[in-house]
Design a protein around this motif. Structure first.
Motif, PDB file in Angstrom:
ATOM      1  N   GLN A   1       0.846  -1.347   0.039  1.00  0.00           N
ATOM      2  CA  GLN A   1      -0.073   0.098   0.242  1.00  0.00           C
ATOM      3  C   GLN A   1       0.934   1.269  -0.136  1.00  0.00           C
ATOM      4  O   GLN A   1       0.661   2.256  -0.743  1.00  0.00           O
ATOM      5  N   PHE A   2       1.916   1.071   0.967  1.00  0.00           N
ATOM      6  CA  PHE A   2       2.929   2.418   0.778  1.00  0.00           C
ATOM      7  C   PHE A   2       3.518   2.525  -0.524  1.00  0.00           C
ATOM      8  O   PHE A   2       3.505   3.842  -1.146  1.00  0.00           O
ATOM      9  N   ASN A   3       3.803   1.690  -1.077  1.00  0.00           N
ATOM     10  CA  ASN A   3       4.351   1.681  -2.499  1.00  0.00           C
ATOM     11  C   ASN A   3       3.424   2.259  -3.714  1.00  0.00           C
ATOM     12  O   ASN A   3       3.570   3.200  -4.356  1.00  0.00           O
ATOM     13  N   HIS A   4       2.206   1.858  -3.502  1.00  0.00           N
ATOM     14  CA  HIS A   4       1.173   2.316  -4.323  1.00  0.00           C
ATOM     15  C   HIS A   4       0.825   3.701  -4.097  1.00  0.00           C
ATOM     16  O   HIS A   4       0.666   4.470  -5.008  1.00  0.00           O
ATOM     17  N   ARG A   5       0.887   4.120  -2.829  1.00  0.00           N
ATOM     18  CA  ARG A   5       0.589   5.401  -2.632  1.00  0.00           C
ATOM     19  C   ARG A   5       1.851   6.346  -3.307  1.00  0.00           C
ATOM     20  O   ARG A   5       1.506   7.591  -3.862  1.00  0.00           O
ATOM     21  N   CYS A   6       2.670   5.983  -3.013  1.00  0.00           N
ATOM     22  CA  CYS A   6       3.994   6.829  -3.342  1.00  0.00           C
ATOM     23  C   CYS A   6       4.053   6.970  -5.021  1.00  0.00           C
ATOM     24  O   CYS A   6       4.148   8.057  -5.505  1.00  0.00           O
ATOM     25  N   LEU A   7       3.730   5.767  -5.548  1.00  0.00           N
ATOM     26  CA  LEU A   7       3.588   5.928  -7.240  1.00  0.00           C
ATOM     27  C   LEU A   7       2.370   6.828  -7.540  1.00  0.00           C
ATOM     28  O   LEU A   7       2.761   7.502  -8.614  1.00  0.00           O
ATOM     29  N   ALA A   8       1.316   6.574  -6.803  1.00  0.00           N
ATOM     30  CA  ALA A   8       0.331   7.557  -7.198  1.00  0.00           C
ATOM     31  C   ALA A   8       0.357   9.071  -7.112  1.00  0.00           C
ATOM     32  O   ALA A   8       0.276   9.730  -7.919  1.00  0.00           O
ATOM     33  N   ILE A   9       1.111   9.437  -5.949  1.00  0.00           N
ATOM     34  CA  ILE A   9       1.579  10.729  -5.869  1.00  0.00           C
ATOM     35  C   ILE A   9       2.460  11.102  -6.967  1.00  0.00           C
ATOM     36  O   ILE A   9       2.481  12.301  -7.444  1.00  0.00           O
ATOM     37  N   THR A  10       3.570  10.392  -7.248  1.00  0.00           N
ATOM     38  CA  THR A  10       4.465  10.548  -8.162  1.00  0.00           C
ATOM     39  C   THR A  10       3.696  10.795  -9.521  1.00  0.00           C
ATOM     40  O   THR A  10       4.258  11.825 -10.496  1.00  0.00           O
ATOM     41  N   THR A  11       2.947   9.812  -9.877  1.00  0.00           N
ATOM     42  CA  THR A  11       2.241  10.000 -11.272  1.00  0.00           C
ATOM     43  C   THR A  11       1.418  11.373 -11.401  1.00  0.00           C
ATOM     44  O   THR A  11       1.650  12.176 -12.293  1.00  0.00           O
TER      45      THR A  11
END
Length: 500
Positions: A389-399
């Motif tokens: 979940q943390f990785n998905h959050r980071c990728l979503a914010i980066t995107t």
């Protein structure tokens, strides 16, 4: 008497061309010839195969209704925009390559819509935990659901032997089983429908020579991916039916998140391939017929100079990187779904009151299987729900940040002056969809992953990818066949108002 002698008998020395006489002279000849012919017997023959003159002239295309003589006004050359000019064999211009027509684009875009639908239905199937309700893979006979009470009882008996029934759904009724069965059955039938509606028309277009030279290999590759999707889908379901789950402490009967990500990722590739190819076919046709490119027409559609501009090249590279980031973020969502990681830390932007969970939770030694712990990093990244979940959050914010930055770049004066109109419109669409997707993601998290919001969030990821694919296609130069047709039409001086 020969035809030429008869013609001279009417006061003419030779057969004139249509363009060699003024209109008044042509009218005078038509009236005089019609008057002379009206005095002749209907069966008068003139020595050419003993045929009546009227029949002979009709055969030669010179005799029309009302017995008026046509002075060669019908050209023997095909018009630039008649059906023969646009035949797949290009008979009028044999050197021109085949250019795929709009029906090919329509078929590809319609196929991509079906893939979009099956992705959304697959997400709902996963969210409702319906994917393990059908325990066998029957590509042909499985197209029909159970039709009798005995068949339903047999299917329910098979499901009762699965780990999911024994550990989670042991109190489920037959009617409740039918609900999850139909959801999975609908998902599988949609997959079969995609295969039929893609492979059938593809064979027709190839055999009738209606595809641009580069398309058959690309589309055959997509066909293979569609077939692989069926196999991969069953391979994924099979991972949730293994009896070893009963012997694993704390195991939850669900499909492998690795196989789920592979299944979803392949669906994204198939979707992007169909949509991108369909849009490219449509844009090539428009350019070949009217010279329109990326929202520009006429002299302004100078795609070569535009694409050679350093700023446009740089923007194209950024667009490709952003498309890859969108794809990667969507793929990380498959791991979130596969591990039910969305049910942890249902708050935003913090996680447990902190920017990030504790390090020992993100990289727990409990997930390492190697004796020396060398796999602790990658296993936590792909198997630890908190880390996923943390990785998905980071990728979503980066995107989202990257999309906003590229949008701002497209609105700057330097880029606004050189980017084609269609590119700028697609960039606006991408940024708007990124905002919608962020709101859907946060809402899904805060409301504990309700099915409607979660399904909309997955659909949003596909729509964001859609805008990026269209952005990349709008930055694409016309295909070789489209360029050849455009040059041929310009050489003929043809300026059609619309495609035939």
């Amino acid at each position: 008497m020969s035809l030429l002698s008869a013609w001279r008998g009417f006061g003419c020395r030779s057969l004139p061309a249509a363009s060699s006489r003024p209109p008044c002279i042509r009218a005078l000849h038509q009236r005089s010839v019609s008057k002379a012919l009206s005095k002749l017997p209907a069966n008068t023959a003139f020595g050419i195969g003993s045929r009546p003159l009227g029949g002979l002239l009709r055969q030669q295309g010179l005799w029309r209704q009302g017995r008026h003589l046509s002075l060669g006004t019908k050209s023997s050359q095909p018009r630039p925009f008649d059906a023969k000019f646009f035949s797949s064999n290009a008979a009028a211009i044999p050197k021109l390559p085949v250019l795929s027509r709009p029906p090919v684009a329509g078929w590809l875009i319609a196929s991509s819509v079906l893939v979009f639908t099956v992705i959304v239905v697959g997400g709902v199937t996963r969210l409702t935990e319906s994917g393990l309700s059908i325990t066998e893979w029957r590509p042909i006979t499985g197209i029909l659901p159970p039709l009798s009470q005995a068949e339903w009882d047999a299917e329910f008996t098979k499901y009762k032997a699965t780990p999911e029934f024994k550990l989670l759904n042991h109190s489920i009724t037959l009617d409740e089983f039918k609900d999850i069965f139909y959801m999975e059955w609908g998902h599988r039938v949609l997959g079969r429908l995609i295969g039929i509606t893609f492979v059938g028309p593809l064979a027709y277009f190839i055999l009738s020579n209606r595809l641009t030279a580069t398309l058959p290999k690309q589309l055959l590759g997509i066909s293979l991916l569609i077939g692989a999707q069926g196999v991969l889908g069953w391979y994924m379901v099979k991972s949730g039916l293994e009896e070893s789950l009963m012997d694993t402490p704390g195991a939850v009967p669900r499909v492998s998140q690795y196989r789920l990500a592979a299944h979803l990722g392949t669906a994204f590739v198939v979707y992007a391939g169909m949509l991108g190819t369909g849009m490219a076919v449509l844009y090539d046709w428009r350019y070949g017929m009217s010279g329109a490119w990326a929202g520009l027409k006429g002299e302004a559609a100078n795609w070569n100079n535009i694409l050679q501009n350093p700023a446009v090249k740089r923007f194209a590279r950024y667009s490709k990187l952003l498309t890859g980031l969108v794809f990667l973020t969507a793929l990380s969502g498959a791991f979130v779904a596969g591990l039910d990681a969305g049910l942890l830390y249902n708050e935003f932007p913090l996680m447990g009151g902190r920017i990030a969970p504790p390090a020992d939770e993100l990289f727990s030694t409990a997930y390492a299987k190697s004796p020396d712990g060398s796999d602790i990093w990658w296993r936590n990244i792909f198997e630890n729900p908190t880390t996923v979940q943390f990785n998905h959050r980071c990728l979503a914010i980066t995107t989202y940040t990257a999309t906003a930055a590229l949008y701002a770049l497209s609105r700057s004066s330097a880029y606004k002056a050189v980017l084609p109109p269609l590119v700028k419109r697609m960039m606006v669409s991408a940024f708007a969809m990124a905002n919608v997707q962020v709101l859907l993601g946060i809402s899904t998290l805060l409301y504990l992953v309700p099915v409607p919001l979660a399904a909309a969030h997955q659909a949003g990821s596909v729509l964001l990818l859609t805008t990026m694919v269209q952005l990349l296609i709008s930055l694409r130069r016309p295909g070789a066949a489209a360029r050849a047709w455009r040059q041929a039409l310009l050489a003929k001086g043809a300026k059609p108002t619309k495609a035939p």
